[in-house]
Design a protein around this motif. Structure first.
Motif, mmCIF file in Angstrom:
data_model
loop_
_atom_site.group_PDB
_atom_site.id
_atom_site.type_symbol
_atom_site.label_atom_id
_atom_site.label_comp_id
_atom_site.label_asym_id
_atom_site.label_seq_id
_atom_site.Cartn_x
_atom_site.Cartn_y
_atom_site.Cartn_z
ATOM 1 N N LEU A 38 52.837 56.510 21.450
ATOM 2 C CA LEU A 38 52.055 57.277 22.408
ATOM 3 C C LEU A 38 51.747 56.328 23.564
ATOM 4 C CD1 LEU A 38 50.524 59.891 23.041
ATOM 5 C CD2 LEU A 38 48.670 59.064 21.613
ATOM 6 N N VAL A 39 52.157 56.704 24.771
ATOM 7 C CA VAL A 39 52.050 55.811 25.923
ATOM 8 C C VAL A 39 51.533 56.565 27.140
ATOM 9 C CG1 VAL A 39 53.963 54.352 25.129
ATOM 10 C CG2 VAL A 39 54.421 56.253 26.700
ATOM 11 N N THR A 40 51.125 55.804 28.131
ATOM 12 C CA THR A 40 50.861 56.357 29.462
ATOM 13 C C THR A 40 51.222 55.294 30.473
ATOM 14 O OG1 THR A 40 49.292 57.627 30.791
ATOM 15 C CG2 THR A 40 48.435 55.650 29.735
ATOM 16 N N GLN A 41 51.498 55.722 31.672
ATOM 17 C CA GLN A 41 51.735 54.787 32.768
ATOM 18 C C GLN A 41 50.395 54.523 33.440
ATOM 19 O OE1 GLN A 41 54.361 53.182 33.567
ATOM 20 N NE2 GLN A 41 56.152 54.344 32.980
ATOM 21 N N SER A 42 50.141 53.288 33.810
ATOM 22 C CA SER A 42 48.891 52.974 34.499
ATOM 23 C C SER A 42 48.735 53.815 35.765
ATOM 24 C CB SER A 42 48.822 51.483 34.825
ATOM 25 O OG SER A 42 49.946 51.096 35.588
ATOM 26 N N ALA A 43 49.842 54.184 36.375
ATOM 27 C CA ALA A 43 49.782 55.019 37.588
ATOM 28 C C ALA A 43 49.236 56.414 37.302
ATOM 29 C CB ALA A 43 51.170 55.131 38.215
ATOM 30 N N ALA A 44 49.264 56.830 36.042
ATOM 31 C CA ALA A 44 48.780 58.164 35.673
ATOM 32 C C ALA A 44 47.286 58.177 35.357
ATOM 33 C CB ALA A 44 49.557 58.689 34.465
ATOM 34 N N LEU A 45 46.647 57.009 35.322
ATOM 35 C CA LEU A 45 45.222 56.953 35.007
ATOM 36 C C LEU A 45 44.391 57.486 36.162
ATOM 37 C CD1 LEU A 45 44.993 53.427 33.344
ATOM 38 C CD2 LEU A 45 45.202 55.647 32.221
ATOM 39 N N ASN A 46 43.248 58.052 35.800
ATOM 40 C CA ASN A 46 42.291 58.497 36.809
ATOM 41 C C ASN A 46 40.925 57.935 36.434
ATOM 42 O OD1 ASN A 46 41.091 60.215 34.851
ATOM 43 N ND2 ASN A 46 42.540 61.838 35.349
ATOM 44 N N SER A 47 39.913 58.280 37.184
ATOM 45 C CA SER A 47 38.590 57.684 36.943
ATOM 46 C C SER A 47 38.016 58.059 35.573
ATOM 47 C CB SER A 47 37.621 58.070 38.064
ATOM 48 O OG SER A 47 37.497 59.479 38.129
ATOM 49 N N ASP A 48 38.438 59.171 34.980
ATOM 50 C CA ASP A 48 37.987 59.532 33.631
ATOM 51 C C ASP A 48 38.784 58.818 32.553
ATOM 52 O OD1 ASP A 48 35.966 61.285 34.406
ATOM 53 O OD2 ASP A 48 37.339 62.987 34.507
ATOM 54 N N SER A 49 40.098 58.693 32.741
ATOM 55 C CA SER A 49 40.933 58.116 31.688
ATOM 56 C C SER A 49 40.942 56.590 31.694
ATOM 57 C CB SER A 49 42.373 58.644 31.787
ATOM 58 O OG SER A 49 42.959 58.307 33.019
ATOM 59 N N LEU A 50 40.642 55.968 32.816
ATOM 60 C CA LEU A 50 40.666 54.510 32.904
ATOM 61 C C LEU A 50 39.713 53.842 31.906
ATOM 62 C CD1 LEU A 50 41.720 51.954 34.375
ATOM 63 C CD2 LEU A 50 39.813 52.238 35.951
ATOM 64 N N PRO A 51 38.416 54.233 31.842
ATOM 65 C CA PRO A 51 37.518 53.584 30.873
ATOM 66 C C PRO A 51 37.948 53.844 29.425
ATOM 67 C CG PRO A 51 36.254 54.930 32.432
ATOM 68 C CD PRO A 51 37.695 55.174 32.703
ATOM 69 N N TYR A 86 49.458 53.110 23.256
ATOM 70 C CA TYR A 86 48.332 53.394 22.362
ATOM 71 C C TYR A 86 48.598 52.699 21.025
ATOM 72 C CZ TYR A 86 44.490 56.291 20.604
ATOM 73 O OH TYR A 86 43.289 56.741 20.098
ATOM 74 N N PRO A 87 47.582 52.087 20.420
ATOM 75 C CA PRO A 87 47.796 51.418 19.127
ATOM 76 C C PRO A 87 48.270 52.406 18.056
ATOM 77 C CG PRO A 87 45.635 50.890 20.050
ATOM 78 C CD PRO A 87 46.210 51.975 20.891
ATOM 79 N N SER A 88 49.106 51.929 17.145
ATOM 80 C CA SER A 88 49.606 52.792 16.069
ATOM 81 C C SER A 88 48.452 53.236 15.176
ATOM 82 C CB SER A 88 50.640 52.044 15.225
ATOM 83 O OG SER A 88 49.997 51.049 14.441
ATOM 84 N N SER A 89 48.699 54.253 14.374
ATOM 85 C CA SER A 89 47.664 54.745 13.445
ATOM 86 C C SER A 89 47.195 53.630 12.521
ATOM 87 C CB SER A 89 48.200 55.911 12.627
ATOM 88 O OG SER A 89 48.444 57.022 13.451
ATOM 89 N N THR A 90 48.121 52.819 12.058
ATOM 90 C CA THR A 90 47.771 51.704 11.159
ATOM 91 C C THR A 90 46.859 50.719 11.876
ATOM 92 O OG1 THR A 90 49.884 51.944 10.041
ATOM 93 C CG2 THR A 90 48.709 49.873 9.705
ATOM 94 N N GLU A 91 47.199 50.378 13.118
ATOM 95 C CA GLU A 91 46.368 49.456 13.895
ATOM 96 C C GLU A 91 44.982 50.042 14.144
ATOM 97 O OE1 GLU A 91 49.544 47.144 16.713
ATOM 98 O OE2 GLU A 91 49.147 49.263 17.139
ATOM 99 N N ARG A 92 44.907 51.321 14.445
ATOM 100 C CA ARG A 92 43.620 51.960 14.741
ATOM 101 C C ARG A 92 42.706 52.003 13.529
ATOM 102 N NH1 ARG A 92 40.719 53.193 18.455
ATOM 103 N NH2 ARG A 92 40.438 55.382 18.053
ATOM 104 N N ARG A 93 43.269 52.079 12.329
ATOM 105 C CA ARG A 93 42.432 52.210 11.119
ATOM 106 C C ARG A 93 41.974 50.868 10.569
ATOM 107 N NH1 ARG A 93 45.418 56.894 7.686
ATOM 108 N NH2 ARG A 93 47.185 56.582 9.022
ATOM 109 N N ARG A 94 42.402 49.781 11.148
ATOM 110 C CA ARG A 94 41.976 48.443 10.660
ATOM 111 C C ARG A 94 40.541 48.182 10.981
ATOM 112 N NH1 ARG A 94 47.004 44.965 12.639
ATOM 113 N NH2 ARG A 94 48.523 45.999 11.358
#
Length: 185
Positions: free
Chosen positions: A139-152, A177-185
């Protein structure tokens, strides 16, 4: 794990991973646990394979307990070989699409009265789990796609200091985005 660690894990991870179920049509359901009230919200993910603009679009609705209606909606699409010929967010027109096999957010909206409770994190976590189960590449995003809500949000998820001034962001960075395994650590 003591009682404090267990409570912290729940408040840190509002998606109940044990509740994730795939239906016979490729949809998913799960529970969001509100860390403020302890209430369980239904999360429903549907894939719109025939969607005109984004053939691999997945919508995730978060529904309030009872008949309270939708409190959040996340829309994501998977990048495939045909994606370059489809409509896309303006940010991706400038920097190009993420790699084939990845999934990226089209938009995530959370109602004002349920913000800062982990709803967006739960939406991303569920989409991340879905794409991992489907054999996706992240799951990814481009930094160019960030806005003032998604940046933080992305700065918090990545544990990084991203510039709070949108003009100072490296507009060509691919954020993963970190993998599910990484997020659950």
């Amino acid at each position: 794990m003591d009682a404090f660690d267990a409570a912290w894990a729940v408040s840190k991870m509002p998606l109940d991973y044990d509740s994730i179920v795939e239906d016979d049509r490729g949809g998913f359901s799960a529970d969001f646990i509100d860390p403020k009230t302890g209430g369980r919200y239904d999360m429903v993910a549907r894939n719109w394979r025939e969607h005109r603009d984004f053939p691999e679009q997945t919508d995730i609705d978060v529904l309030a307990p009872g008949k309270g209606g939708r409190v959040a909606l996340g829309r994501f699409t998977e990048v495939d070989d045909k994606s370059k010929d489809l409509a896309m967010q303006s940010a991706y027109r400038h920097v190009g699409l993420p790699p084939v096999g990845t999934t990226y957010p089209l938009n995530v909206r959370v109602s004002d009265d349920t913000r800062r409770r982990g709803v967006a994190s739960a939406i991303y976590d569920l989409m991340n789990e879905i794409q991992e189960r489907r054999g996706g590449k992240g799951l990814v995003t481009q930094s160019a796609a960030l806005n003032s809500d998604s940046l933080p949000f992305w700065a918090s998820i990545l544990g990084r200091d991203l510039p709070d001034d949108m003009k100072r962001i490296d507009r060509s960075e691919l954020l993963r985005y970190p993998s599910s395994t990484e997020r659950r650590r």
